[in-house]
Write a protein that holds these residues in place. Structure first.
Motif, PDB file in Angstrom:
ATOM      1  N   ALA A 184       0.673  -1.328  -0.243  1.00 53.58           N
ATOM      2  CA  ALA A 184      -0.107   0.050   0.116  1.00 53.58           C
ATOM      3  C   ALA A 184       0.812   1.253  -0.033  1.00 53.58           C
ATOM      4  O   ALA A 184       0.696   2.189  -0.914  1.00 53.58           O
ATOM      5  CB  ALA A 184      -0.874  -0.155   1.307  1.00 53.58           C
ATOM      6  N   LEU A 185       1.835   1.302   0.874  1.00 51.06           N
ATOM      7  CA  LEU A 185       2.799   2.395   1.028  1.00 51.06           C
ATOM      8  C   LEU A 185       3.292   2.518  -0.334  1.00 51.06           C
ATOM      9  O   LEU A 185       3.759   3.777  -0.890  1.00 51.06           O
ATOM     10  CB  LEU A 185       3.821   2.551   2.130  1.00 51.06           C
ATOM     11  N   ASP A 186       4.084   1.497  -1.078  1.00 48.45           N
ATOM     12  CA  ASP A 186       4.804   1.702  -2.327  1.00 48.45           C
ATOM     13  C   ASP A 186       3.855   2.239  -3.332  1.00 48.45           C
ATOM     14  O   ASP A 186       4.204   3.031  -4.251  1.00 48.45           O
ATOM     15  CB  ASP A 186       5.183   0.301  -2.856  1.00 48.45           C
ATOM     16  N   GLU A 187       2.331   1.823  -3.287  1.00 50.79           N
ATOM     17  CA  GLU A 187       1.576   2.275  -4.310  1.00 50.79           C
ATOM     18  C   GLU A 187       1.274   3.743  -4.206  1.00 50.79           C
ATOM     19  O   GLU A 187       1.485   4.435  -5.094  1.00 50.79           O
ATOM     20  CB  GLU A 187       0.226   1.826  -4.133  1.00 50.79           C
ATOM     21  N   ILE A 188       1.111   4.226  -2.775  1.00 53.28           N
ATOM     22  CA  ILE A 188       0.957   5.702  -2.528  1.00 53.28           C
ATOM     23  C   ILE A 188       2.318   6.624  -3.150  1.00 53.28           C
ATOM     24  O   ILE A 188       2.036   7.506  -3.603  1.00 53.28           O
ATOM     25  CB  ILE A 188       0.729   5.781  -1.016  1.00 53.28           C
ATOM     26  N   GLU A 189       3.436   6.062  -2.711  1.00 50.32           N
ATOM     27  CA  GLU A 189       4.815   6.507  -3.290  1.00 50.32           C
ATOM     28  C   GLU A 189       4.818   6.833  -4.682  1.00 50.32           C
ATOM     29  O   GLU A 189       4.984   7.813  -5.291  1.00 50.32           O
ATOM     30  CB  GLU A 189       5.970   5.721  -2.789  1.00 50.32           C
ATOM     31  N   VAL A 190       4.302   5.616  -5.618  1.00 49.23           N
ATOM     32  CA  VAL A 190       4.482   5.662  -6.948  1.00 49.23           C
ATOM     33  C   VAL A 190       3.505   6.742  -7.444  1.00 49.23           C
ATOM     34  O   VAL A 190       3.648   7.393  -8.238  1.00 49.23           O
ATOM     35  CB  VAL A 190       4.308   4.325  -7.557  1.00 49.23           C
ATOM     36  N   ALA A 191       2.298   6.667  -6.876  1.00 53.28           N
ATOM     37  CA  ALA A 191       1.135   7.640  -7.332  1.00 53.28           C
ATOM     38  C   ALA A 191       1.520   8.980  -7.149  1.00 53.28           C
ATOM     39  O   ALA A 191       1.288   9.891  -8.007  1.00 53.28           O
ATOM     40  CB  ALA A 191      -0.025   7.009  -6.810  1.00 53.28           C
ATOM     41  N   THR A 192       2.256   9.420  -5.879  1.00 53.83           N
ATOM     42  CA  THR A 192       2.620  10.627  -5.745  1.00 53.83           C
ATOM     43  C   THR A 192       3.759  10.913  -6.601  1.00 53.83           C
ATOM     44  O   THR A 192       3.550  12.124  -7.111  1.00 53.83           O
ATOM     45  CB  THR A 192       3.304  10.661  -4.164  1.00 53.83           C
ATOM     46  N   GLN A 193       4.685  10.098  -6.922  1.00 49.30           N
ATOM     47  CA  GLN A 193       5.781  10.643  -7.736  1.00 49.30           C
ATOM     48  C   GLN A 193       5.358  10.850  -9.144  1.00 49.30           C
ATOM     49  O   GLN A 193       5.722  11.685  -9.820  1.00 49.30           O
ATOM     50  CB  GLN A 193       6.806   9.492  -7.854  1.00 49.30           C
ATOM     51  N   ARG A 194       4.225  10.043  -9.812  1.00 49.42           N
ATOM     52  CA  ARG A 194       3.580  10.018 -10.884  1.00 49.42           C
ATOM     53  C   ARG A 194       3.000  11.308 -10.995  1.00 49.42           C
ATOM     54  O   ARG A 194       2.959  12.004 -12.074  1.00 49.42           O
ATOM     55  CB  ARG A 194       2.619   8.855 -11.101  1.00 49.42           C
TER      56      ARG A 194
END
Length: 297
Positions: free
Chosen positions: A75-85
């Motif tokens: 879940a945290l990885d998905e949040i990080e990827v979405a934020t960077q994107r």
């Protein structure tokens, strides 16, 4: 309303689990070790389980803690990827879509360039899947399902009915083995989809042909593979008339008979019930319905 644990406690838990130490987690997060311990206790009380075994110099995850960490990290990885994107492409609207494989490769992919040209601000992230999506627990925005449309707790939008017709390679038909009438199929290999072995008998019955005597056959695991085998000249397959239209138009496949078997199933675009659609979701929905109407004409 979502019943989520305190998000700061989740962040502290992930750091403590990764470092195997409350002290190292405290240094990483610029807080005190007692603050880390307090956050972990708060999370354990919320979950009703013990997440760590406490030792003097380090802490160790319990089996429940290890299981929880796997989901939390994802879940945290998905949040990080979405934020960077979003930070790198603030104008890009990302839509994550799960699509039935046959629909994806034979209908959607050949038309994707038209969508990209019309909506360059929308980025589609597509996966092939035959399973049902739990939209409440997934980051998938939309999906294309194949079935009867009787799924609950999701919004369902009709795309097209599925009618099956015989298709084969033009090179399969010879003077010795013509395909003038349905009875001529006895001279050819019938390509079956393993989980839908009733389709050929149903089509033959509809065509007035006794299905007894059709001993030769080839079984494949999906409609996509069955159609590809037909295109390679391995036999005659039953294929969706809409999905096969491109290959038929290009002469890669021919339809020796125009007798269509109604599967009583359809393709549907679905998403979480009552969800407010993003711009990307809305334009994809409108585009795919319009494209499907055009291809069915």
């Amino acid at each position: 309303m979502r019943r989520l644990p305190p998000l700061n406690a989740i962040r502290v838990f992930e750091s403590a689990a990764r470092n195997e130490s409350f002290v190292l987690a405290a240094d990483e997060l610029s807080v005190t070790a007692s603050a880390v311990s307090h956050q972990i206790k708060t999370l354990e009380q919320f979950l009703g389980v013990v997440l760590f075994r406490r030792n003097k110099r380090k802490v160790q995850l319990t089996p429940q803690g290890e299981q929880y960490l796997l989901s939390i990290r994802y879940a945290l990885d998905e949040i990080e990827v979405a934020t960077q994107r979003l930070k790198s492409n603030p104008e890009t609207d990302v839509v994550t879509i799960s699509v039935a494989p046959n629909f994806l490769t034979r209908w959607l992919m050949p038309r994707m360039q038209r969508f990209q040209k019309k909506f360059p601000e929308v980025e589609l992230q597509i996966t092939a899947s035959t399973g049902l999506i739990d939209f409440n627990r997934s980051n998938t925005d939309m999906a294309v399902y194949f079935g009867k449309g009787d799924w609950h707790d999701i919004d369902v939008h009709f795309l097209s009915d599925v009618f099956l017709v015989p298709v084969c390679s033009p090179g399969l038909i010879t003077q010795d083995k013509p395909l003038v009438k349905p009875e001529d199929l006895r001279q050819h290999t019938l390509i079956h989809v393993s989980k839908r072995l009733d389709e050929w008998p149903q089509w033959l019955h509809l065509s007035g042909v006794e299905s007894v005597g059709f001993s030769r056959g080839l079984r494949l695991s999906s409609s996509q593979l069955a159609t590809a085998a037909a295109q390679e000249g391995l036999g005659v397959a039953l294929a969706d008339s809409t999905l096969s239209s491109r290959e038929i138009t290009e002469g890669k496949l021919i339809m020796p008979f125009d007798i269509m078997l109604d599967t009583q199933k359809s393709f549907y675009l679905v998403h979480q019930k009552h969800r407010m659609l993003t711009h990307g979701m809305r334009v994809f929905k409108e585009w795919v319905i319009e494209e499907m109407c055009d291809s069915c004409v």
